[in-house]
Structures are given as C-alpha cells and as structure tokens.
Design an enzyme around this catalytic site. Structure first.
Site, short mmCIF file in Angstrom:
data_model
loop_
_atom_site.label_atom_id
_atom_site.label_comp_id
_atom_site.label_asym_id
_atom_site.label_seq_id
_atom_site.Cartn_x
_atom_site.Cartn_y
_atom_site.Cartn_z
N THR A 78 0.85 -1.20 0.00
CA THR A 78 0.00 0.00 0.00
C THR A 78 0.88 1.24 0.00
OG1 THR A 78 -1.78 -1.14 1.15
CG2 THR A 78 -1.74 1.25 1.37
N GLY A 79 0.38 2.30 -0.63
CA GLY A 79 1.13 3.56 -0.66
C GLY A 79 1.44 3.97 -2.08
N SER A 80 2.03 5.15 -2.23
CA SER A 80 2.25 5.67 -3.58
C SER A 80 3.29 4.85 -4.35
CB SER A 80 2.66 7.14 -3.51
OG SER A 80 3.81 7.29 -2.70
N GLY A 88 6.09 -0.68 0.00
CA GLY A 88 6.90 0.49 0.32
C GLY A 88 7.24 0.55 1.80
N ALA A 89 7.85 1.65 2.20
CA ALA A 89 8.18 1.85 3.62
C ALA A 89 8.34 3.35 3.87
CB ALA A 89 9.47 1.13 3.99
N ASP A 90 8.19 3.71 5.12
CA ASP A 90 8.39 5.12 5.49
C ASP A 90 9.83 5.38 5.89
OD1 ASP A 90 5.61 6.01 5.25
OD2 ASP A 90 5.30 4.48 6.77
N GLY A 118 2.56 4.69 7.37
CA GLY A 118 2.22 6.07 7.02
C GLY A 118 0.90 6.14 6.27
N GLU A 156 -0.47 -5.10 6.18
CA GLU A 156 0.86 -5.19 5.56
C GLU A 156 1.75 -6.17 6.32
OE1 GLU A 156 1.36 -0.78 3.53
OE2 GLU A 156 1.85 -1.01 5.64
N LYS A 187 14.15 7.41 1.93
CA LYS A 187 13.62 6.54 2.99
C LYS A 187 14.74 5.85 3.78
CE LYS A 187 9.36 7.30 1.64
NZ LYS A 187 8.44 6.31 1.13
O1 LIG Z 1 3.39 1.62 5.08
C1 LIG Z 1 2.78 2.12 4.17
C2 LIG Z 1 1.31 2.23 4.15
O2 LIG Z 1 0.75 1.81 5.37
C3 LIG Z 1 3.52 2.63 2.99
O3 LIG Z 1 4.23 1.59 2.43
C4 LIG Z 1 4.44 3.72 3.41
O4 LIG Z 1 3.66 4.73 4.06
C5 LIG Z 1 5.18 4.32 2.24
O5 LIG Z 1 4.30 4.98 1.39
P1 LIG Z 1 4.80 5.77 0.11
O6 LIG Z 1 5.29 4.76 -0.86
O7 LIG Z 1 3.56 6.51 -0.35
O8 LIG Z 1 5.88 6.72 0.57
#
Ligand SMILES: O=C(CO)[C@H](O)[C@H](O)COP(=O)(O)O
Length: 232
Positions: free
Chosen positions: A28-30, A84-86, A98, A105, A123
């Site tokens: 999930t995420g962009s 993805g990851a923050d 995030g 996840e 990141k």
């Molecule tokens: O953990 C997440 C969602 O719960 C996302 O993977 C993380 O927030 C990264 O998002 P993005 O790719 O938009 O920066």
C-alpha cells in the site's frame, strides 16, 4: 529525476523479481501503487500471478487495472510481498504505516517467503524514528492505551508526543476498524525492545516496526538502483 519517477524505477526493478505463477503480497502507498501499475501491464501481456492486497485501497486499484486477486484465507502462503516503507535502516528494519495499512501489511509480509521493499533514497536512515511510529490501537480505551504506550516507551528511555491520527476532522479508521496513534519518539535505537513492550499492551493491535521481515530493499536514487540485502 522527480520523486514519482524514482518510485517508478524502484517498482520496475522489483518487478524483475516477479515470475510467472507467483502468489504475491501487494503493498500500500504511492510507491506500491506504481508497482501495481507496472504489474498490471505484465498481466495484460500474459503474466499469470495472483495477488493478496494489503488494503482496500490497493484492492480497488488492482481490480481497476485487472490484477487478479485472492484472499489470504484462500492463499495463506505467499511467494513474495512487494511493499513500500516510510523508513528503512541498514538492517532492513522498517517503519511502515504512514498510509495506515500496517496491520494487513505485516500479516501479509509474515505470510510471504520473501519481502522486497521499494523506495526512493529519502527513505534510507541510519536509525529509525524521525518518521513518527504508527501504532494501530483498538478504539476501546484509546486514551488508556495511549498512556500505557507512553509509559512503556519511557521505560526504554523514549519519549515524545503521541497523537491520534485524524483525517477530515475525524479520527482516521483503518481497514480493520481501529485507530492509529503516531508516536514521535525520535531516534529508536532499541527497536526489538520497543516492539516487545508495545505488543505487551492489550489495546495495541500492531505497530509499524517491521523487524526481520524484509529480505531486500530496492532503492532508487539519482545514480540508479541500489539493492540492499538484510543481514543473515
Ligand atoms: O506503510 C505504508 C502504508 O501503510 C507505505 O508503504 C508507506 O507509508 C510508504 O508509502 P509511500 O510509498 O507513499 O511513501
């Protein structure tokens, strides 16, 4: 290269790890959304994969783009999760959540033989914690849980504001029907100890520290793709 292009490049590099017939966890995420778009192109040209989405948002995008989906109950063992990851530290311990999908996840990553993290270089951090740690909590007793989280963190020498995540003037509600507390503890050198302490609090459903789950990080930067492996 702009930020979106870096996400696309990381997603494209991770797609090279996907082979025909795989059972995939889909993040999930962009950045994960860029992966879904590229995966959908492969599916359209004949690749057969089946995906378990980590959020309703990802499920909707997959359905829209024709990526075949299943559930973790139907397919409880997955070959690979791409997400993805923050924040990503050198051991590939992550802060995630995030986007508010950390519970699914983590369940999906734990059900996968491998997890590949996709991200741009921003990141990568030496020590996790500049990004507030998302903690998914039961709605019941949220204030009591918040106090318990602060006390558990203080025992470990961690402190800082803990805020209820809001959206449109209302508390953000996860796909699982829970709230999220964002804990700004600053540097978290003792991730394992904090993870254990948070898991011991009854109102905590899950937290966004992903320890020992990611095997590889595919990171896109101005100088190309860097592949970081987790220590064995
Ligand atoms: O953990 C997440 C969602 O719960 C996302 O993977 C993380 O927030 C990264 O998002 P993005 O790719 O938009 O920066």
């Amino acid at each position: 290269m702009d930020a979106r292009q870096l996400k696309i490049e990381a997603a494209r590099a991770a797609l090279a790890h996907v082979t025909d017939g795989m059972r995939l966890g889909i993040g999930t995420g962009s950045t994960a959304e860029e992966f879904v778009r590229l995966l959908a192109e492969k599916v359209a040209t004949g690749m057969t994969v089946i995906g378990v989405p980590t959020s309703e948002r990802t499920a909707a995008l997959c359905s829209e783009l024709g990526v075949p989906l299943t559930t973790l109950d139907e397919t409880p063992e997955l070959d690979l999760t791409i997400d993805g990851a923050d924040e990503i530290d050198p051991e590939l311990t992550l802060i995630k959540g995030g986007g508010g999908a950390l519970l699914r996840e983590k369940i999906v990553a734990a059900a996968s033989a491998r997890m590949i993290v996709i991200a741009d270089r921003s990141k990568l951090v030496e020590t996790l914690g500049a990004f507030p740690l998302p903690i998914e909590v039961n709605r019941f007793g949220r204030r009591a849980t918040e106090i318990a989280v602060a006390a558990a963190a203080a025992e470990l020498g961690l402190s800082g504001p803990i805020t209820l995540r809001m959206t449109g003037g209302q508390p953000f509600v996860t796909d699982g029907g829970h709230f999220i507390l964002d804990a700004s503890f600053g540097r978290i050198p003792n991730t394992r100890a904090l993870s254990n302490a948070l898991h011991a609090i009854p109102g905590v459903v899950e937290h966004g520290l992903f320890i020992g789950l990611a095997s590889v990080a595919v990171v896109a930067g101005a100088n190309g793709i860097e592949t970081v492996h987790a220590p064995r």
